[in-house]
Write an enzyme that holds these catalytic residues in place. Structure first.
Site, PDB file in Angstrom:
ATOM      1  N   ASP A 196       0.865  -1.188   0.000  1.00 33.33           N
ATOM      2  CA  ASP A 196       0.000   0.000   0.000  1.00 33.33           C
ATOM      3  C   ASP A 196       0.896   1.230   0.000  1.00 33.33           C
ATOM      4  O   ASP A 196       2.122   1.111  -0.108  1.00 33.33           O
ATOM      5  CB  ASP A 196      -0.957  -0.017   1.209  1.00 33.33           C
ATOM      6  CG  ASP A 196      -2.281   0.655   0.874  1.00 33.33           C
ATOM      7  OD1 ASP A 196      -2.271   1.847   0.508  1.00 33.33           O
ATOM      8  OD2 ASP A 196      -3.338  -0.008   0.964  1.00 33.33           O
ATOM      9  N   HIS A 267      -2.896   3.165  -4.564  1.00 32.87           N
ATOM     10  CA  HIS A 267      -2.308   2.713  -3.295  1.00 32.87           C
ATOM     11  C   HIS A 267      -0.910   2.141  -3.524  1.00 32.87           C
ATOM     12  O   HIS A 267      -0.566   1.077  -2.991  1.00 32.87           O
ATOM     13  CB  HIS A 267      -3.211   1.680  -2.615  1.00 32.87           C
ATOM     14  CG  HIS A 267      -4.423   2.301  -1.966  1.00 32.87           C
ATOM     15  ND1 HIS A 267      -4.352   3.068  -0.826  1.00 32.87           N
ATOM     16  CD2 HIS A 267      -5.740   2.289  -2.311  1.00 32.87           C
ATOM     17  CE1 HIS A 267      -5.574   3.489  -0.484  1.00 32.87           C
ATOM     18  NE2 HIS A 267      -6.431   3.042  -1.377  1.00 32.87           N
ATOM     19  N   GLU A 330      -9.721   2.867  -5.243  1.00 33.85           N
ATOM     20  CA  GLU A 330      -9.292   4.235  -4.968  1.00 33.85           C
ATOM     21  C   GLU A 330      -8.095   4.660  -5.820  1.00 33.85           C
ATOM     22  O   GLU A 330      -7.048   5.028  -5.300  1.00 33.85           O
ATOM     23  CB  GLU A 330      -8.981   4.382  -3.468  1.00 33.85           C
ATOM     24  CG  GLU A 330     -10.205   4.061  -2.618  1.00 33.85           C
ATOM     25  CD  GLU A 330      -9.963   4.169  -1.115  1.00 33.85           C
ATOM     26  OE1 GLU A 330     -10.897   4.552  -0.406  1.00 33.85           O
ATOM     27  OE2 GLU A 330      -8.859   3.845  -0.638  1.00 33.85           O
TER      28      GLU A 330
HETATM   29  C1  TNX Z   1     -10.786   2.062   2.174  1.00 35.69           C
HETATM   30  S1  TNX Z   1     -11.443  -0.740   1.262  1.00 35.69           S
HETATM   31  C2  TNX Z   1      -9.686   1.413   1.630  1.00 35.69           C
HETATM   32  C3  TNX Z   1      -8.479   1.216   2.457  1.00 35.69           C
HETATM   33  C4  TNX Z   1      -8.601   1.874   3.805  1.00 35.69           C
HETATM   34  C5  TNX Z   1      -9.984   1.635   4.361  1.00 35.69           C
HETATM   35  C6  TNX Z   1     -10.186   2.152   5.739  1.00 35.69           C
HETATM   36  C7  TNX Z   1     -10.455  -0.357   0.252  1.00 35.69           C
HETATM   37  C8  TNX Z   1     -10.456  -1.270  -0.849  1.00 35.69           C
HETATM   38  N1  TNX Z   1      -9.718   0.766   0.410  1.00 35.69           N
HETATM   39  O1  TNX Z   1      -7.366   1.676   1.750  1.00 35.69           O
HETATM   40  O2  TNX Z   1      -7.624   1.352   4.641  1.00 35.69           O
HETATM   41  O3  TNX Z   1     -10.934   2.229   3.502  1.00 35.69           O
HETATM   42  O4  TNX Z   1     -11.378   1.687   6.289  1.00 35.69           O
END
Ligand code: TNX
Length: 541
Positions: A196, A267, A330
């Protein structure tokens, strides 16, 4: 006793001892054994001199049972073919991962068609004993197994827990402890979020900078929403390939499959810190803040594909799992939109927008993995530009993405955040740990409410592989904190994944946790959180 019978009558249950059983997840069917004149049959008492044996295909299970019972009871079963007290029989009619178990005063018979089925029968036997059996050192107790007849098999094939050592590292020892706790509750997939923005945690021999540079960080953002680092640089922490192999083997012997996740294209700041030429921008902002960062892998640079393929080459050698997770969540398109290379790639592939480019990017790796006999699974954002061919979906923003994918014939793992995000607050009074601010809490009773099939037409239901609890670690800095957030909520995930929907009820689950489950977690050495109850409903509502 009188009250007990009155209660049994009210609940329509036949025999008192069954009321006390606390197996989690609840077996599909469990009936007390009765004598010929209808009395409850006597339990099986564990003593020295008893034996284990049966079909030699279950030799591993003999060993597992011995090692399961010995630490707390001090009793080592002998392996014997002569009328063993615990007998394993091969029964091809038993379902995948399923088993039949019958216990009488004289002994126990386990029928299974797979090592997994035999293993799960052992987990049930263990939970039928007093919780003290989960202790690591010998104690005195009445080691009785109630006389029961059980037929059991899971509802879903994927019963997962995701751990995130990227945000805060998790030592191998703690990973193993979690695998033990998972296996005891018949969870069978450990999704290991290995990369990440804040850390690259898996050694890749061909690209040593990924861990040498990306395994450390200049500081950690604290508190959550302030975009500043705490000024405490962290030295690299990661799993060597030898440690990965050790964890994979440890998990396999407990029927847990480890599914690795290598995040792309978003990420990815830790990787980009190691190889800045993989960013679109000339001077990328590589501060490892929490949340959604703009810097992502350039989709127009051939070096991105070369590096990620090289990483996957080593990953598939280490992990035998059918699925390899490639993230995909994301991934803002700010940089791609401004990048000449990404724009050229988009035109070359005939994409109408950058979401479609992400779909093509994902398909590239789905094809790459398919050549190696593996399936790609990714977070639900990967379907924003159209469903990538050959990809399975992990639906986290809700169940809608999963429903769309399942209807289109893609495999789906449900991990909707309103139920499955076990990094969210759990409404435990005086909770000493930190959580991401402002998230709607996910107390255990809320988690338990999920039905992964809800909203799906019957013909799409078979595409739901199962579900998973996700434990993100932005705020998890010590094993006790991790354990507190994971347990007992992972017990709820386990029961949703195993027990038929019609067999589940919060009141009964909560009773089993209070009367046995919580104590078992403690005996396993887990610093589990207390159980919370939903607010009382007003009568008539
Ligand atoms: C969203 S869930 C994210 C993570 C974060 C999390 C915190 C996801 C696929 N991405 O990068 O850690 O929320 O709750």
């Amino acid at each position: 006793m009188k009250r007990c019978f009155a209660m049994m009558f009210a609940l329509g249950l036949a025999v008192c001892p069954v009321l006390a059983q606390t197996v989690i997840p609840k077996p599909v069917s469990l009936a007390p054994m009765t004598t010929e004149n209808g009395q409850p049959a006597k339990p099986l008492t564990l003593t020295w001199g008893q034996t284990v044996g049966g079909d030699s295909r279950f030799a591993d299970a003999f060993q597992t049972l011995r090692e399961t019972l010995a630490p707390a009871s001090g009793i080592w079963l002998k392996v014997s073919e002569q009328n063993p007290t615990f007998r394993f029989e091969y029964d091809e009619k038993q379902p995948q991962e399923g088993y039949a178990l019958s216990v009488t005063e004289k002994g126990a018979v386990i029928r299974a068609a797979s090592g997994a089925g035999a293993f799960y029968a052992i987990q049930t036997l263990r939970q039928l004993l007093p919780p003290a059996i989960f202790g690591a050192a010998p104690v005195r107790a009445k080691w009785e197994i109630p006389a029961v007849s059980i037929q059991d098999a899971p509802r879903y094939a994927w019963r997962g827990l995701m751990l995130d050592p990227a945000r805060n590292f998790i030592p191998v020892e703690e990973i193993k402890r979690q695998i033990d706790a998972m296996a005891a509750h018949k969870l069978n997939v450990l999704h290991w979020h290995l990369t990440d923005d804040q850390g690259w945690r898996i050694e890749i021999k061909r690209y040593p900078r990924l861990t040498a540079v990306g395994g450390g960080r200049p500081g950690t953002p604290r508190p959550f929403n302030r975009l500043t680092l705490d000024g405490e640089p962290q030295a690299p922490r990661f799993y060597t390939q030898a440690q990965v192999r050790e964890v994979v083997a440890y998990a396999a012997s407990r029927f847990v499959t480890v599914v690795p996740e290598i995040e792309m294209p978003g990420h990815a700041v830790a990787a980009i810190r190691a190889y800045p030429e993989l960013a679109c921008a000339q001077n990328p902002n590589l501060t490892p803040n929490w949340g959604v960062l703009k810097e992502i892998f350039c989709a127009g640079n051939p070096k991105t594909y070369e590096l990620l393929e090289g990483v996957l080459d080593e990953v598939v050698e280490l992990f035998p799992s059918a699925y390899i997770h490639t993230g995909g969540d994301e991934a803002p398109k700010t940089r791609w939109n401004a990048c000449p290379k990404c724009k050229a790639k988009m035109a070359e592939l005939g994409c109408r927008n950058m979401h479609e480019l992400q779909t093509r990017f994902t398909e590239h790796f789905a094809r790459y993995l398919a050549k190696k006999g593996r399936n790609l699974i990714g977070w639900d954002e990967i379907l924003e530009g159209g469903l990538p061919k050959g990809a399975a979906i992990m639906s986290w923003r809700g169940t809608a993405g999963g429903i769309t994918a399942a209807k289109a014939g893609h495999k789906v793992v449900m991990t909707p955040k309103p139920y499955c995000y076990i990094d969210y607050k759990q409404q435990v009074p005086n909770d000493p740990y930190e959580y991401i601010p402002n998230n709607t809490p996910n107390p255990i009773w809320k988690t338990y409410e999920l039905n992964p099939d809800a909203g799906l037409p019957d013909n799409a239901k078979p595409y739901i592989l199962g579900l998973q609890g996700n434990l993100w670690s932005e705020y998890i800095r010590a094993p006790e904190d991790l354990q507190w957030k994971a347990w007992p909520r992972a017990c709820a995930i386990a029961e949703i994944g195993w027990t038929p929907q019609s067999g589940r009820a919060w009141a009964d689950f909560s009773r089993r946790l209070r009367e046995g489950g919580a104590e078992r977690l403690r005996k396993m050495g887990l610093h589990a959180a207390p159980i919370t109850e939903p607010p009382a409903k007003k009568v008539g509502k």
